[in-house]
Design a protein around this motif. Structure first.
Motif, PDB file in Angstrom:
ATOM      1  N   GLN A 333       9.698 -13.078   8.962  1.00  0.00           N
ATOM      2  CA  GLN A 333       9.162 -12.261   7.879  1.00  0.00           C
ATOM      3  C   GLN A 333       8.595 -13.160   6.795  1.00  0.00           C
ATOM      4  OE1 GLN A 333      11.362 -10.176   4.522  1.00  0.00           O
ATOM      5  NE2 GLN A 333      10.880  -8.398   5.783  1.00  0.00           N
ATOM      6  N   SER A 334       7.407 -12.816   6.337  1.00  0.00           N
ATOM      7  CA  SER A 334       6.769 -13.527   5.234  1.00  0.00           C
ATOM      8  C   SER A 334       6.367 -12.508   4.185  1.00  0.00           C
ATOM      9  CB  SER A 334       5.540 -14.297   5.734  1.00  0.00           C
ATOM     10  OG  SER A 334       4.953 -15.042   4.676  1.00  0.00           O
ATOM     11  N   ARG A 335       6.826 -12.705   2.942  1.00  0.00           N
ATOM     12  CA  ARG A 335       6.572 -11.734   1.874  1.00  0.00           C
ATOM     13  C   ARG A 335       5.981 -12.423   0.655  1.00  0.00           C
ATOM     14  NH1 ARG A 335      11.336  -8.904  -1.463  1.00  0.00           N
ATOM     15  NH2 ARG A 335      11.296 -10.998  -2.339  1.00  0.00           N
ATOM     16  N   PHE A 336       4.829 -11.931   0.226  1.00  0.00           N
ATOM     17  CA  PHE A 336       4.169 -12.429  -0.981  1.00  0.00           C
ATOM     18  C   PHE A 336       4.255 -11.348  -2.054  1.00  0.00           C
ATOM     19  CE2 PHE A 336       0.382 -12.527  -3.690  1.00  0.00           C
ATOM     20  CZ  PHE A 336       0.439 -13.832  -4.180  1.00  0.00           C
ATOM     21  N   ASP A 345       2.974  -4.264  -9.459  1.00  0.00           N
ATOM     22  CA  ASP A 345       3.214  -5.316  -8.471  1.00  0.00           C
ATOM     23  C   ASP A 345       2.268  -5.179  -7.281  1.00  0.00           C
ATOM     24  OD1 ASP A 345       6.173  -6.447  -9.282  1.00  0.00           O
ATOM     25  OD2 ASP A 345       6.000  -4.300  -9.641  1.00  0.00           O
ATOM     26  N   ILE A 346       2.031  -6.306  -6.627  1.00  0.00           N
ATOM     27  CA  ILE A 346       1.339  -6.346  -5.343  1.00  0.00           C
ATOM     28  C   ILE A 346       2.261  -7.020  -4.336  1.00  0.00           C
ATOM     29  CG2 ILE A 346      -0.630  -7.239  -4.048  1.00  0.00           C
ATOM     30  CD1 ILE A 346      -2.253  -7.164  -6.595  1.00  0.00           C
ATOM     31  N   PHE A 347       2.531  -6.357  -3.208  1.00  0.00           N
ATOM     32  CA  PHE A 347       3.348  -6.908  -2.132  1.00  0.00           C
ATOM     33  C   PHE A 347       2.498  -7.013  -0.861  1.00  0.00           C
ATOM     34  CE2 PHE A 347       6.560  -5.019  -4.859  1.00  0.00           C
ATOM     35  CZ  PHE A 347       7.591  -5.936  -4.829  1.00  0.00           C
ATOM     36  N   LEU A 348       2.609  -8.135  -0.174  1.00  0.00           N
ATOM     37  CA  LEU A 348       2.038  -8.293   1.157  1.00  0.00           C
ATOM     38  C   LEU A 348       3.155  -8.808   2.061  1.00  0.00           C
ATOM     39  CD1 LEU A 348      -0.300  -8.327   3.167  1.00  0.00           C
ATOM     40  CD2 LEU A 348      -0.811 -10.671   2.416  1.00  0.00           C
ATOM     41  N   VAL A 349       3.507  -8.023   3.083  1.00  0.00           N
ATOM     42  CA  VAL A 349       4.636  -8.356   3.954  1.00  0.00           C
ATOM     43  C   VAL A 349       4.163  -8.375   5.401  1.00  0.00           C
ATOM     44  CG1 VAL A 349       6.972  -7.755   4.660  1.00  0.00           C
ATOM     45  CG2 VAL A 349       6.205  -7.233   2.332  1.00  0.00           C
ATOM     46  N   LEU A 350       4.474  -9.462   6.100  1.00  0.00           N
ATOM     47  CA  LEU A 350       4.137  -9.618   7.519  1.00  0.00           C
ATOM     48  C   LEU A 350       5.414  -9.845   8.306  1.00  0.00           C
ATOM     49  CD1 LEU A 350       1.070 -12.021   7.170  1.00  0.00           C
ATOM     50  CD2 LEU A 350       1.038  -9.526   7.365  1.00  0.00           C
ATOM     51  N   ASN A 351       5.581  -9.126   9.419  1.00  0.00           N
ATOM     52  CA  ASN A 351       6.748  -9.266  10.290  1.00  0.00           C
ATOM     53  C   ASN A 351       6.285  -9.470  11.728  1.00  0.00           C
ATOM     54  OD1 ASN A 351       9.286  -8.396   8.549  1.00  0.00           O
ATOM     55  ND2 ASN A 351       7.623  -7.000   8.043  1.00  0.00           N
ATOM     56  N   ARG A 352       6.966 -10.376  12.420  1.00  0.00           N
ATOM     57  CA  ARG A 352       6.679 -10.570  13.841  1.00  0.00           C
ATOM     58  C   ARG A 352       7.977 -10.924  14.554  1.00  0.00           C
ATOM     59  NH1 ARG A 352       1.909 -13.999  16.939  1.00  0.00           N
ATOM     60  NH2 ARG A 352       2.122 -12.831  18.881  1.00  0.00           N
ATOM     61  N   ASP A 368       4.876  -6.536  15.974  1.00  0.00           N
ATOM     62  CA  ASP A 368       4.040  -7.077  14.900  1.00  0.00           C
ATOM     63  C   ASP A 368       3.834  -5.976  13.875  1.00  0.00           C
ATOM     64  OD1 ASP A 368       2.924  -9.890  15.617  1.00  0.00           O
ATOM     65  OD2 ASP A 368       2.727  -8.748  17.480  1.00  0.00           O
ATOM     66  N   LYS A 369       4.122  -6.265  12.626  1.00  0.00           N
ATOM     67  CA  LYS A 369       3.953  -5.276  11.568  1.00  0.00           C
ATOM     68  C   LYS A 369       3.444  -5.965  10.305  1.00  0.00           C
ATOM     69  CE  LYS A 369       7.641  -2.129  13.083  1.00  0.00           C
ATOM     70  NZ  LYS A 369       8.890  -1.436  12.685  1.00  0.00           N
ATOM     71  N   GLY A 370       2.593  -5.278   9.599  1.00  0.00           N
ATOM     72  CA  GLY A 370       2.104  -5.777   8.320  1.00  0.00           C
ATOM     73  C   GLY A 370       1.979  -4.633   7.339  1.00  0.00           C
ATOM     74  N   SER A 371       2.230  -4.895   6.079  1.00  0.00           N
ATOM     75  CA  SER A 371       2.114  -3.843   5.071  1.00  0.00           C
ATOM     76  C   SER A 371       1.645  -4.435   3.756  1.00  0.00           C
ATOM     77  CB  SER A 371       3.456  -3.116   4.877  1.00  0.00           C
ATOM     78  OG  SER A 371       4.459  -4.014   4.456  1.00  0.00           O
ATOM     79  N   LEU A 372       0.844  -3.652   3.061  1.00  0.00           N
ATOM     80  CA  LEU A 372       0.363  -4.014   1.733  1.00  0.00           C
ATOM     81  C   LEU A 372       0.763  -2.901   0.779  1.00  0.00           C
ATOM     82  CD1 LEU A 372      -1.385  -5.755  -0.201  1.00  0.00           C
ATOM     83  CD2 LEU A 372      -3.343  -4.351   0.509  1.00  0.00           C
TER      84      LEU A 372
END
Length: 380
Positions: A333-336, A345-352, A368-372
């Motif tokens: 998981q990577s979260r910005f 707030d702005i969130f960008l989250v990537l999961n694999r 694979d999942k991504g969300s903004l």
């Protein structure tokens, strides 16, 4: 199965002495099941009383599973003071909840109360709650129905002011769970006869943990290992060591051993964190259990790696990699996060994820999942 969300709204705020929170979501019909869209509502209001007390109410309505209407209503109260016996803290809380579940045509209650004395030298609490067998909040989570639970804790924490010791802790935390006919299902005691924090921030602790559990039916703890019904009385011991968070290298180690159902379990947890500066932190953690039972033996293991970079108080980037041998899934998981200003707030989250095949050890893509997410707060 994922439930598609059509739209939702959240309202939170405070007016005079009232605190209000409302969350309402409308879901769409499932592709293969028409007329399954639901309206899901959770609403909460509370009123501040005196300096530290409050009373409140909650209501939830809707059932994400679409099996029928479900409603929960409840009320709670907290009365607290920081001037008990002059300068001591004391609080008393109570709650009452009722659910009405259309799918099972049942209605039931949950009720509880507690008293808490959280102070520096002496600390204590006592709590009681009862969960009905048919208490079913569709928009909540109840780990166990049909029980009564009594829990408490007591601790003595002196500050010697010598020998490099900042504070000593002598802790005792008992708890017991019965069914609604008062037959004991579980009891446990967590105690720390030796627990010390040094002026440097380093921490050492020794634990003694007797426990009891009654299994009413067979329990498959892992594939192929089934624990039979019965009463199990065991005792566990533990040692914990942690260095101060202010150090460049922060280490945390924990060892626990003792009885476990029909056999034994040994748990080892090790964590090492590197903080070269205030912006960067790297950590590796390994947690392993070695279980040996009459019915079979097996290990469980979780490996976690974290890498975090805080550009500023408003911009952060957090990364996590984890693998466990039970599911054989390695996830990343990577979260910005960027805080434009408080509440915006702005969130960008990537999961694999990858699944490790047992036959040859190969890792195959699993998800694979991504969300903004963009969050904007209106203040009225």
């Amino acid at each position: 199965q994922e439930v598609p969300i059509l739209a939702g709204t959240k309202i939170v705020g405070r007016q005079s002495n009232y605190n209000i929170g409302v969350l309402d979501v409308q879901t769409r019909d499932l592709d293969d099941d028409p007329n399954t869209g639901q309206n899901l509502l959770a609403a909460r209001i509370s009123r501040n009383l005196f300096r530290q007390s409050s009373v409140g109410a909650i209501v939830t309505h809707g059932n994400p599973q679409g099996t029928g209407s479900n409603t929960l209503v409840g009320a709670d109260a907290r009365f607290a003071t920081s001037t008990f016996r002059g300068d001591k803290n004391l609080s008393v809380t109570a709650f009452l909840l009722r659910t009405d579940d259309q799918a099972t045509d049942t209605r039931d209650y949950a009720v509880g109360a507690s008293i808490d004395y959280p102070n520096d030298l002496w600390e204590g609490s006592l709590g009681w709650r009862q969960i009905g067998e048919d208490f079913r909040p569709a928009l909540g989570f109840v780990p166990r129905e049909g029980i009564r639970k009594i829990s408490g804790d007591a601790s003595f924490a002196p500050r010697p002011g010598r020998w490099g010791i900042r504070q000593l802790f002598f802790e005792f935390h008992p708890g017991v769970i019965t069914d609604l006919h008062n037959q004991v299902q579980n009891w446990d005691v967590f105690s720390a006869p030796f627990n010390v924090e040094l002026e440097s921030g380093d921490h050492f602790e020794f634990n003694y943990m007797p426990q009891f559990e009654r299994l009413p039916e067979p329990f498959e703890i892992t594939e192929g290992v089934v624990i039979p019904p019965g009463s199990y009385r065991t005792t566990r011991w533990g040692v914990q060591v942690r260095t101060a968070d202010k150090r460049l290298w922060v280490a945390h180690g924990e060892l626990a051993w003792g009885g476990f159902y029909s056999g034994t379990r040994r748990e080892v947890s090790l964590e090492l964190e590197l903080k070269p500066n205030t912006h960067v932190a790297f950590a590796v953690e390994i947690n392993r259990n070695s279980v040996s039972l009459r019915e079979g033996s097996f290990p469980t293991q979780i490996v976690t790696v974290r890498a975090n970079y805080n550009v500023s108080p408003d911009v952060s980037w957090a990364n996590l990699v984890q693998y466990d041998n039970e599911s054989r899934i390695m996830g990343v998981q990577s979260r910005f996060r960027w805080i434009l200003r408080p509440g915006n707030d702005i969130f960008l989250v990537l999961n694999r994820g990858w699944y490790r095949r047992e036959m040859d050890g190969r890792y195959l893509p699993d998800f694979d999942k991504g969300s903004l997410k963009l969050q904007y707060t209106f203040r009225l």
